[in-house]
Design a protein around this motif. Structure first.
Motif, PDB file in Angstrom:
ATOM      1  N   THR A   1       0.839  -1.198   0.000  1.00 36.93           N
ATOM      2  CA  THR A   1       0.000   0.000   0.000  1.00 36.93           C
ATOM      3  C   THR A   1       0.875   1.250   0.000  1.00 36.93           C
ATOM      4  O   THR A   1       0.628   2.210  -0.746  1.00 36.93           O
ATOM      5  CB  THR A   1      -0.930   0.003   1.229  1.00 36.93           C
ATOM      6  OG1 THR A   1      -1.665  -1.213   1.234  1.00 36.93           O
ATOM      7  CG2 THR A   1      -1.877   1.175   1.200  1.00 36.93           C
TER       8      THR A   1
ATOM      9  N   THR B   1       2.529   1.619  -3.421  1.00 34.27           N
ATOM     10  CA  THR B   1       1.563   2.108  -4.412  1.00 34.27           C
ATOM     11  C   THR B   1       1.230   3.571  -4.160  1.00 34.27           C
ATOM     12  O   THR B   1       1.108   4.366  -5.099  1.00 34.27           O
ATOM     13  CB  THR B   1       0.280   1.261  -4.355  1.00 34.27           C
ATOM     14  OG1 THR B   1       0.637  -0.113  -4.377  1.00 34.27           O
ATOM     15  CG2 THR B   1      -0.632   1.559  -5.527  1.00 34.27           C
ATOM     16  N   GLY B   2       1.099   3.926  -2.867  1.00 36.13           N
ATOM     17  CA  GLY B   2       0.834   5.315  -2.501  1.00 36.13           C
ATOM     18  C   GLY B   2       1.918   6.235  -3.033  1.00 36.13           C
ATOM     19  O   GLY B   2       1.645   7.318  -3.559  1.00 36.13           O
TER      20      GLY B   2
ATOM     21  N   LEU C   1       1.331   6.811  -6.561  1.00 38.48           N
ATOM     22  CA  LEU C   1       0.119   7.617  -6.754  1.00 38.48           C
ATOM     23  C   LEU C   1       0.423   9.100  -6.559  1.00 38.48           C
ATOM     24  O   LEU C   1       0.011   9.945  -7.351  1.00 38.48           O
ATOM     25  CB  LEU C   1      -0.971   7.170  -5.789  1.00 38.48           C
ATOM     26  CG  LEU C   1      -1.824   5.997  -6.253  1.00 38.48           C
ATOM     27  CD1 LEU C   1      -2.782   5.582  -5.144  1.00 38.48           C
ATOM     28  CD2 LEU C   1      -2.605   6.368  -7.505  1.00 38.48           C
TER      29      LEU C   1
ATOM     30  N   THR D   1      -5.578   6.244   8.852  1.00 41.62           N
ATOM     31  CA  THR D   1      -5.953   6.615   7.480  1.00 41.62           C
ATOM     32  C   THR D   1      -6.973   7.750   7.470  1.00 41.62           C
ATOM     33  O   THR D   1      -6.978   8.567   6.577  1.00 41.62           O
ATOM     34  CB  THR D   1      -6.533   5.422   6.690  1.00 41.62           C
ATOM     35  OG1 THR D   1      -7.722   4.966   7.324  1.00 41.62           O
ATOM     36  CG2 THR D   1      -5.538   4.290   6.573  1.00 41.62           C
TER      37      THR D   1
ATOM     38  N   LEU E   1      -9.327   5.728  -0.670  1.00 40.68           N
ATOM     39  CA  LEU E   1      -8.386   5.132  -1.608  1.00 40.68           C
ATOM     40  C   LEU E   1      -7.365   4.278  -0.872  1.00 40.68           C
ATOM     41  O   LEU E   1      -7.108   3.124  -1.228  1.00 40.68           O
ATOM     42  CB  LEU E   1      -7.695   6.248  -2.398  1.00 40.68           C
ATOM     43  CG  LEU E   1      -6.767   5.785  -3.511  1.00 40.68           C
ATOM     44  CD1 LEU E   1      -7.569   5.176  -4.634  1.00 40.68           C
ATOM     45  CD2 LEU E   1      -5.931   6.948  -4.028  1.00 40.68           C
ATOM     46  N   PHE E   2      -6.782   4.844   0.178  1.00 40.88           N
ATOM     47  CA  PHE E   2      -5.786   4.086   0.937  1.00 40.88           C
ATOM     48  C   PHE E   2      -6.415   2.867   1.625  1.00 40.88           C
ATOM     49  O   PHE E   2      -5.836   1.784   1.668  1.00 40.88           O
ATOM     50  CB  PHE E   2      -5.089   4.988   1.961  1.00 40.88           C
ATOM     51  CG  PHE E   2      -3.855   5.642   1.405  1.00 40.88           C
ATOM     52  CD1 PHE E   2      -2.634   4.980   1.451  1.00 40.88           C
ATOM     53  CD2 PHE E   2      -3.899   6.884   0.815  1.00 40.88           C
ATOM     54  CE1 PHE E   2      -1.484   5.555   0.931  1.00 40.88           C
ATOM     55  CE2 PHE E   2      -2.764   7.476   0.279  1.00 40.88           C
ATOM     56  CZ  PHE E   2      -1.552   6.809   0.333  1.00 40.88           C
TER      57      PHE E   2
ATOM     58  N   GLY F   1      -8.997   1.212   0.603  1.00 45.20           N
ATOM     59  CA  GLY F   1      -9.303   0.236  -0.441  1.00 45.20           C
ATOM     60  C   GLY F   1      -8.054  -0.502  -0.902  1.00 45.20           C
ATOM     61  O   GLY F   1      -8.066  -1.726  -1.068  1.00 45.20           O
ATOM     62  N   LEU F   2      -6.953   0.258  -1.070  1.00 40.47           N
ATOM     63  CA  LEU F   2      -5.694  -0.371  -1.478  1.00 40.47           C
ATOM     64  C   LEU F   2      -5.264  -1.422  -0.460  1.00 40.47           C
ATOM     65  O   LEU F   2      -4.861  -2.527  -0.800  1.00 40.47           O
ATOM     66  CB  LEU F   2      -4.595   0.695  -1.584  1.00 40.47           C
ATOM     67  CG  LEU F   2      -4.555   1.524  -2.854  1.00 40.47           C
ATOM     68  CD1 LEU F   2      -3.471   2.594  -2.739  1.00 40.47           C
ATOM     69  CD2 LEU F   2      -4.273   0.635  -4.053  1.00 40.47           C
ATOM     70  N   LEU F   3      -5.399  -1.029   0.805  1.00 39.68           N
ATOM     71  CA  LEU F   3      -4.974  -1.931   1.880  1.00 39.68           C
ATOM     72  C   LEU F   3      -5.774  -3.229   1.835  1.00 39.68           C
ATOM     73  O   LEU F   3      -5.216  -4.325   1.902  1.00 39.68           O
ATOM     74  CB  LEU F   3      -5.176  -1.215   3.215  1.00 39.68           C
ATOM     75  CG  LEU F   3      -4.498  -1.817   4.440  1.00 39.68           C
ATOM     76  CD1 LEU F   3      -3.003  -1.941   4.212  1.00 39.68           C
ATOM     77  CD2 LEU F   3      -4.778  -0.967   5.664  1.00 39.68           C
TER      78      LEU F   3
ATOM     79  N   PHE G   1      -7.423  -4.464  -0.718  1.00 44.30           N
ATOM     80  CA  PHE G   1      -7.106  -5.166  -1.970  1.00 44.30           C
ATOM     81  C   PHE G   1      -5.820  -5.980  -1.832  1.00 44.30           C
ATOM     82  O   PHE G   1      -5.770  -7.165  -2.140  1.00 44.30           O
ATOM     83  CB  PHE G   1      -6.984  -4.142  -3.106  1.00 44.30           C
ATOM     84  CG  PHE G   1      -6.486  -4.730  -4.391  1.00 44.30           C
ATOM     85  CD1 PHE G   1      -7.336  -5.462  -5.205  1.00 44.30           C
ATOM     86  CD2 PHE G   1      -5.162  -4.566  -4.776  1.00 44.30           C
ATOM     87  CE1 PHE G   1      -6.865  -6.016  -6.389  1.00 44.30           C
ATOM     88  CE2 PHE G   1      -4.691  -5.121  -5.953  1.00 44.30           C
ATOM     89  CZ  PHE G   1      -5.547  -5.848  -6.760  1.00 44.30           C
ATOM     90  N   PHE G   2      -4.785  -5.325  -1.336  1.00 40.68           N
ATOM     91  CA  PHE G   2      -3.514  -6.038  -1.201  1.00 40.68           C
ATOM     92  C   PHE G   2      -3.599  -7.135  -0.150  1.00 40.68           C
ATOM     93  O   PHE G   2      -2.981  -8.187  -0.265  1.00 40.68           O
ATOM     94  CB  PHE G   2      -2.383  -5.058  -0.869  1.00 40.68           C
ATOM     95  CG  PHE G   2      -1.936  -4.257  -2.058  1.00 40.68           C
ATOM     96  CD1 PHE G   2      -1.520  -4.906  -3.219  1.00 40.68           C
ATOM     97  CD2 PHE G   2      -1.937  -2.876  -2.042  1.00 40.68           C
ATOM     98  CE1 PHE G   2      -1.123  -4.186  -4.331  1.00 40.68           C
ATOM     99  CE2 PHE G   2      -1.538  -2.142  -3.146  1.00 40.68           C
ATOM    100  CZ  PHE G   2      -1.128  -2.800  -4.298  1.00 40.68           C
TER     101      PHE G   2
END
Lengths: 366, 510
Positions: free
Chosen positions: A26, A29-30, A33, A307, A327-328, A330-332, A334-335
């Protein structure tokens, strides 16, 4: 050829390494981003993860956000262990806030130590009753709890909006949709003087402790685990799935309701439409990230509380939209789900000589 | 028929994560030969079959078909070569007709004319003595008839090698005889048959040659008609395992369980309703219920265990009507159940053996005031492991890590150690190695000798004849009379399994 192959036994290392790996991914990716949005990535990450908790006030704010997450997550843990996919913590939370507010407005002039417990209990009862609707639909009509709880979330939100725009609106509030300020007796005491941190965090930590005890020691906790792991074995043993469903839903409702009640009697002090920034939904991520384990959800709730703070910080400091929090989160998630695949599977390299061999062969089938 | 080699396997190796299922297997099947593949569960029979049928690919080794090396990379390829397979669990759609099921496996141009296909099905089935109506829905067929559909499906595709996986486990003795006639006729016409089984007497009666597997390797080849069943069994299990139990006589005591007019209607379109079941069970006796799977065994067990709850007073245990009681309440009265599925009903696969003890033994002082007493749970679990010779690392091993036989010993031990007055066991030795099966039989007899009543639901007729004082059969949810085993011929039992028994049931020993 790279193959995804089932492990003979689930990896205990991956079970706990997966959340850490997800967090790392995360952050990485951040970084990219921020780069893509033309912002300094290191500064962005620092504003998100470090700046919000660099002083006592910041830590107190972290605790403030942790409290509702922890309470909601504790209740959801019961449901998820039994594989009851209750997505309704948000609705429970809102009903808790609403129930507590109705009681607090009735008792706005009342004095005494009994006022606050009564207000909190009203919130818990309202939320538990809300959760009972989903439980009844599940046990009596076999309705999928994922769908019913999501729908009930929206109904709860609209019920709250109606109440705060209508019956509970402060007549002297210049038309703003908000209730009167609650009386002092209905407010939660501060935990650390001089900050907004209130007793709610203590409730949350106690709830986590109770969840630990439930699953480590009690027979009910064992039964919830069996229902989740193997419903047919539970039926064979005679662990009533209905009874356990009701138990898990009512506890989840009451705890999320306490979170909602603590929010209106704590930092806000009145009922407002935007009482929750989505605590009930974020708590779902907390439970999975925390491995449905008490200690894990305490750590995960701190991270996800961050967050919220980090998202606000980025809005102020870097002029980014509010969506950055989601967004953060969701990324967390997802990963995490991706990394969790490696608990049961592993990657293996196979030479092209045996290409065509089917990879995901069921283990132990001889 | 010239005896050309139809199939030759050379050094087949197949490895799964954590297990070498086939470890260098050689096998030769001649044209027109009925060849047995013998071995216990887990010996590697199923894997070898899947290799031949193209379901899995071997890691090493060669498959030579009619003299040519081939790669069988899919079941479709296997069928193209002429290899047909009848799985133990049939691969038929219950909601389609016989003809539709068969059409699914054929090229489109052969199925366009439905009437012609139906005629072909009738021709083939009659020629081999397996009467079949192509228009019937599979859901209305008995297990034996479904098996015929599978076989006819292979024959219509002109298979020259027919693989049958444990084909007799779903048949009555009469049906077995008909099947064997069919198979002999096929072999005479040149079709090779690979017959997979663990029933030695059947193999001796039917097969020309046998290959025995043990732990993924060939442990021997023999001509089954020329050696004794004991010699074959030795090849299957090795030298140091006992292969049979001595069962002494027993004297039944007082009436313990009586079932009078138990009926139950299922909601499941493919389930079986129970109709007017009556029987009784006395202390110190073992009573057996035979029957082909899917004739109401599952439902009867659930009605007795409390997983299905009824209203009324059909089931009396020690004089009390228990129809409406939950499983734990029945357990408290002294009933115990060993279900058919070990993993996923009798035990939770992912949980430790100790935790699995809690599943049914919580009433043995393992839980106090809603809290689990872990030291006692562990002690109980260790006691089961010790007394019943369960091979495992410790009571912390997960249930899924045990072999079928060891897990079954653990589950039976868990129930037996609670000193039940009545034990109901469903297929207790199904898929279990010979050594464990002997231990399980001994445990059942020991319980009986302590005065417990035992209800044994099984498809294994040898087991029933060996252990039971009285027995009968279940068919379409109706129960035959239960009569002393000594006076029940296998022919009569076979008729009862097919539903041919007097409607007015008189329980002989009651």
């Amino acid at each position: 050829m790279l193959l995804l192959e089932r492990r003979p036994v689930a990896s205990p290392v991956m079970r706990w390494a997966s959340p850490l790996l997800a967090l790392l991914l995360t952050v990485v990716t951040g970084f990219f981003l921020f780069l893509a949005m033309g912002r300094d990535p290191l500064a962005g990450l620092k504003f998100f993860f470090v700046t919000p908790v660099s002083d006592v006030q910041g830590l107190a704010e972290l605790g403030l956000k942790m409290a509702p997450l922890l309470l909601c997550a504790a209740g959801l843990t019961l449901c998820y262990r039994a594989k009851l996919w209750n997505i309704g913590a948000e609705g429970h939370f809102l009903m808790g806030a609403l129930g507590a507010s109705i009681m607090a407005v009735q008792l706005v002039d009342a004095q005494g130590p009994w006022v606050l417990p009564l207000v909190l209990l009203a919130g818990m009862a309202a939320a538990a009753a809300w959760a009972a609707i989903a439980a009844a639909l599940k046990t009596h009509l076999n309705c999928n709890e994922i769908l019913t709880t999501i729908m009930l979330n929206y109904i709860a939100l609209n019920l709250l909006l109606y109440t705060v725009h209508g019956p509970l609106k402060d007549p002297y509030g210049f038309g703003f949709p908000q209730s009167v300020m609650f009386g002092d007796s209905a407010l939660l005491p501060a935990l650390v003087p001089g900050t907004r941190l209130h007793l709610g965090l203590a409730f949350g930590l106690l709830a986590a402790l109770a969840v630990w005890a439930l699953f480590a020691r009690s027979f009910v906790g064992f039964q919830l685990n069996v229902v989740g792991e193997d419903p047919r074995a539970a039926a064979f043993a005679g662990f009533g799935a209905r009874r356990l469903t009701w138990f898990a839903f009512l506890v989840a409702g009451a705890l999320a309701g306490l979170a909602g009640a603590s929010e209106v009697t704590g930092p806000i002090g009145q009922l407002v439409p935007q009482v929750s920034p989505g605590y009930g939904y974020t708590a779902i991520i907390v439970v999975f990230l925390g491995r449905m384990h008490a200690l894990g959800i305490v750590a995960a709730s701190a991270l996800l509380a961050l967050t919220f703070l980090g998202g606000e910080m980025l809005q102020i400091a870097m002029n980014l939209p509010k969506a950055v929090t989601g967004l953060f989160q969701g990324l967390l998630l997802f990963f995490l789900l991706t990394c969790d695949a490696f608990i049961h599977y592993r990657l293996r390299w196979r030479g092209p000589a045996t290409a065509g061999v089917r990879s995901v062969a069921p283990a132990g089938e001889a | 028929m010239s005896m050309a080699t139809r199939l030759r396997l050379e050094n087949i190796v197949k490895e799964y994560p954590g297990c070498r299922a086939n470890d260098g297997i050689d096998l030769v099947v001649e044209a027109g030969e009925i060849h047995a593949l013998l071995g216990e569960n887990g010996a590697g029979k199923s894997t070898l079959m899947k290799v031949i049928y193209g379901v899995v690919q071997p890691d090493e080794g060669r498959i030579i078909w009619n003299g040519h090396p081939v790669t069988v990379d899919s079941p479709a390829r296997a069928r193209e070569l002429g290899i047909g397979m009848v799985f133990q669990h049939f691969s038929l759609f219950e909601t389609l007709t016989v003809a539709e099921n068969i059409a699914l496996n054929l090229p489109a141009d052969e199925t366009r004319d439905r009437r012609q296909l139906e005629q072909r099905i009738r021709d083939v089935s009659e020629r081999y003595g397996m009467a079949l109506d192509p228009r019937r829905y599979v859901s209305t067929l008995s297990m034996g008839e479904r098996q015929r559909v599978e076989i006819v499906r292979c024959l219509i595709q002109e298979s020259t090698l027919l693989i049958l996986d444990e084909p007799t486990s779903v048949l009555t003795p009469q049906e077995v005889r008909v099947l064997f006639q069919t198979l002999r006729q096929l072999a005479k016409e040149g079709c090779s048959i690979l017959f997979i089984s663990h029933k030695l007497e059947e193999v001796r009666a039917l097969c020309d040659n046998a290959t025995v597997l043990r732990q993924g390797r060939v442990s021997g080849d023999c001509r089954p008609a020329e050696v004794s069943a004991t010699e074959i069994a030795r090849l299957m299990v090795g030298d140091d395992t006992p292969i049979s139990t001595q069962v002494g006589e027993s004297e039944p005591g007082a009436l313990l369980l009586s079932v009078e007019g138990l009926s139950w209607r299922t909601d499941d379109p493919f389930g079986t309703s129970l109709s007017d079941i009556r029987f009784s069970l006395r202390e110190g006796e073992i009573v057996g219920i035979a029957g082909v799977a899917g004739n109401g065994q599952e439902e009867l067990l659930k009605a007795l265990s409390g997983e299905i709850r009824l209203s009324g007073h059909a089931i009396r245990f020690a004089g009390t009507a228990i129809d409406g009681l939950a499983p734990q309440e029945r357990r408290r009265l002294g009933m115990a159940v060993v279900p058919e599925e070990r993993l996923g009903r009798g035990a939770v696969p992912s949980m430790s053996l100790a935790s699995n003890a809690l599943l049914t033994a919580s009433g043995q002082g393992l839980v106090a005031h809603g809290l689990i007493r872990y030291p006692k749970v562990r002690a109980f679990s260790r006691e089961v492991i010790r007394r019943f010779g369960v091979r495992c690392v410790s009571e912390d091993s997960s249930a899924a890590s045990l072999s079928g036989g060891n897990l079954q010993k653990y589950i039976l031990g868990r129930e037996a150690l609670q000193n039940p007055k009545l034990l109901i066991a469903s297929h207790p030795t199904w898929g279990v190695d010979v050594g464990s099966a002997v231990a399980i039989h001994e445990a059942l007899v020991a319980l009986r000798d302590q005065g417990a009543a035992i209800l044994l639901i099984s498809e294994d007729l040898d087991e029933l004849y060996q252990l039971c004082n009285r027995m009968g059969a279940l068919c379409h949810g109706r129960l035959s009379p239960l009569v002393p085993t000594a006076g029940l011929s296998i022919e009569r039992l076979g008729q009862w399994m097919a539903g041919d028994f007097p409607q007015e049931v008189s329980d002989a020993a009651a």
